[in-house]
Design a protein around this motif. Structure first.
Motif, PDB file in Angstrom:
ATOM      1  N   LEU A 155       1.349   1.857   2.926  1.00  0.00           N
ATOM      2  CA  LEU A 155      -0.049   2.230   3.077  1.00  0.00           C
ATOM      3  C   LEU A 155      -0.671   1.443   4.220  1.00  0.00           C
ATOM      4  O   LEU A 155      -0.676   0.203   4.202  1.00  0.00           O
ATOM      5  CB  LEU A 155      -0.823   1.955   1.785  1.00  0.00           C
ATOM      6  CG  LEU A 155      -0.480   2.856   0.598  1.00  0.00           C
ATOM      7  CD1 LEU A 155      -1.101   2.302  -0.681  1.00  0.00           C
ATOM      8  CD2 LEU A 155      -0.962   4.284   0.864  1.00  0.00           C
ATOM      9  N   GLY A 156      -1.180   2.152   5.223  1.00  0.00           N
ATOM     10  CA  GLY A 156      -1.864   1.518   6.338  1.00  0.00           C
ATOM     11  C   GLY A 156      -3.286   1.158   5.957  1.00  0.00           C
ATOM     12  O   GLY A 156      -4.049   2.000   5.486  1.00  0.00           O
ATOM     13  N   GLN A 157      -3.646  -0.107   6.163  1.00  0.00           N
ATOM     14  CA  GLN A 157      -4.955  -0.649   5.791  1.00  0.00           C
ATOM     15  C   GLN A 157      -5.057  -0.795   4.277  1.00  0.00           C
ATOM     16  O   GLN A 157      -4.766  -1.854   3.757  1.00  0.00           O
ATOM     17  CB  GLN A 157      -6.093   0.212   6.364  1.00  0.00           C
ATOM     18  CG  GLN A 157      -6.142   0.238   7.881  1.00  0.00           C
ATOM     19  CD  GLN A 157      -6.734  -1.022   8.501  1.00  0.00           C
ATOM     20  OE1 GLN A 157      -7.127  -1.957   7.808  1.00  0.00           O
ATOM     21  NE2 GLN A 157      -6.801  -1.048   9.826  1.00  0.00           N
ATOM     22  N   SER A 158      -5.504   0.239   3.553  1.00  0.00           N
ATOM     23  CA  SER A 158      -5.480   0.290   2.079  1.00  0.00           C
ATOM     24  C   SER A 158      -6.269  -0.811   1.405  1.00  0.00           C
ATOM     25  O   SER A 158      -6.024  -1.141   0.244  1.00  0.00           O
ATOM     26  CB  SER A 158      -4.023   0.267   1.575  1.00  0.00           C
ATOM     27  OG  SER A 158      -3.365  -0.936   1.923  1.00  0.00           O
ATOM     28  N   VAL A 159      -7.229  -1.387   2.117  1.00  0.00           N
ATOM     29  CA  VAL A 159      -7.996  -2.498   1.569  1.00  0.00           C
ATOM     30  C   VAL A 159      -8.788  -2.088   0.328  1.00  0.00           C
ATOM     31  O   VAL A 159      -9.076  -2.906  -0.552  1.00  0.00           O
ATOM     32  CB  VAL A 159      -8.928  -3.069   2.672  1.00  0.00           C
ATOM     33  CG1 VAL A 159     -10.024  -2.082   3.032  1.00  0.00           C
ATOM     34  CG2 VAL A 159      -9.515  -4.399   2.268  1.00  0.00           C
TER      35      VAL A 159
END
Length: 373
Positions: free
Chosen positions: A227-231
């Motif tokens: 997951l890219g970023q996914s904060v």
């Protein structure tokens, strides 16, 4: 233990999995390209002013990747793409990075007539040049590409096919980026399913500009490996005042399945996703033992590097070299190269690099008469 020095952090081996090529072009190179182009709104006469202008222009928009537009307009030839790719590898190597996966959106570099395949070939040529130059200076660095499709466009199937075609030439996966709101990842599910059928790798930007539904679709419908970023996964975690945490079903699934999270703390701060680094969920996620990785996103636009990311987290949360090694090994375990290659870098480069730095740090503290612990 005393706080970590910037030079110490720069020397230890680092891994980055989320780094956009167009977001990390050298400001001096951009200034030169802008002057040559002539017809540009960029303040090209002063690299420092240009860097400040780009940082200000992109701070609110970069998580939708609209802030990259002035840069991308200058990256429309094979010569320029090869140059900036080689320089990116130079800069990553100088920052102590030993493995990097760099994102490039081929569809955004075709305005002057290049085909997407020509864009990829030109960038790969630059990567090879940069890696060879690094070896001349005694630095080992492995760089691979991730091909990104823009979620607001309709080229994802073409880009997915291109990624698979270049899989043995330096491309290790397929990515989807762009504005999340109004453009769910399932709009590109055919491309994602094609990548999975081809036994290839998939990472999707999800959970930065939008919430849990974006993450859920990326995982459960599109089958993302990372997951890219996914904060925003933290929205599914309830942390009590005593520090205990209760995970929702999605967060528990992601942790239990060891889905890697490509966190980009300074980027999140600059784009307003978090109000301060102290509020960034990286520490909660680390403490709960999610598969957390730390990344740069866009080095120039966010005025960052892997050294600065780690230094900021060390200053904010008191991280030691042991913590930085944990993030680094997490990232290397999550890379899209083969299992044997990942293990070789972990055991031959990363762990020895941190061990040597720890020994040197203790020895230096001892001779200064300080407590190394």
């Amino acid at each position: 233990m005393a706080s970590l020095a910037l030079d110490t952090i720069r020397r230890v081996p680092k891994v980055v999995l989320h780094d956009h090529l167009d977001g990390g072009v050298r400001v001096e190179t951009l200034a030169e390209l802008a002057r040559e182009a002539g017809d540009t709104d960029l303040p090209a006469d002063d690299p420092e002013r240009l860097a400040a202008w780009l940082a200000g222009a992109t701070s609110a928009a970069s998580h939708d990747h609209g802030g990259h537009d002035p840069v991308i307009e200058l990256l429309q030839s094979e010569q320029v793409l090869t140059r900036v790719a080689a320089e990116a590898v130079d800069d990553l190597a100088a920052d102590g990075v030993v493995y990097a996966e760099v994102k490039i959106a081929p569809e955004r570099h075709t305005a002057a007539g290049l085909t997407p395949a020509q864009v990829v070939a030109a960038v790969l040529a630059g990567v090879r040049v940069g890696a060879a130059r690094a070896r001349l200076f005694g630095h080992r660095i492995e760089v691979r590409l991730l091909l990104t499709a823009m979620r607001q466009a309709a080229h994802s199937m073409e880009i997915a096919d291109l990624a698979v075609r270049f899989r043995h030439q330096g491309v290790v996966g397929f990515d989807i980026a762009g504005p999340e709101h109004g453009y769910p990842p399932t709009r590109h599910i055919s491309a994602c399913e094609y990548v999975k059928r081809e036994n290839f790798h998939l990472t999707l930007h999800a959970g930065e500009g939008f919430g849990l539904s974006s993450i859920w679709e990326a995982i459960q419908w599109c089958g993302a490996d990372r997951l890219g970023q996914s904060v925003r996964i933290v929205d599914d975690i309830a942390v009590a005042e005593d520090g205990t945490a209760k995970l929702g079903d999605l967060a528990a699934y992601i942790r239990d399945r060891r889905v890697p999270l490509e966190l980009c703390p300074i980027s999140n701060l600059r784009t307003g996703v978090v109000r301060s680094l102290e509020e960034h969920p990286v520490e909660v996620l680390r403490r709960l033992r999610f598969r957390v990785t730390v990344n740069t996103d866009a080095r120039l636009l966010n005025q960052t590097s892997m050294t600065r990311e780690f230094a900021a987290l060390a200053d904010t949360f008191g991280y030691t070299l042991t913590d930085l090694r944990w993030f680094t090994v997490n990232a290397m375990k999550s890379a899209f190269i083969g299992h044997d290659d990942r293990l070789e870098l972990i055991n031959s480069v990363i762990k020895p690099g941190y061990a040597a730095e720890s020994v040197d740090r203790v020895r230096a503290a001892f001779f200064r008469g300080e407590d190394p612990w």
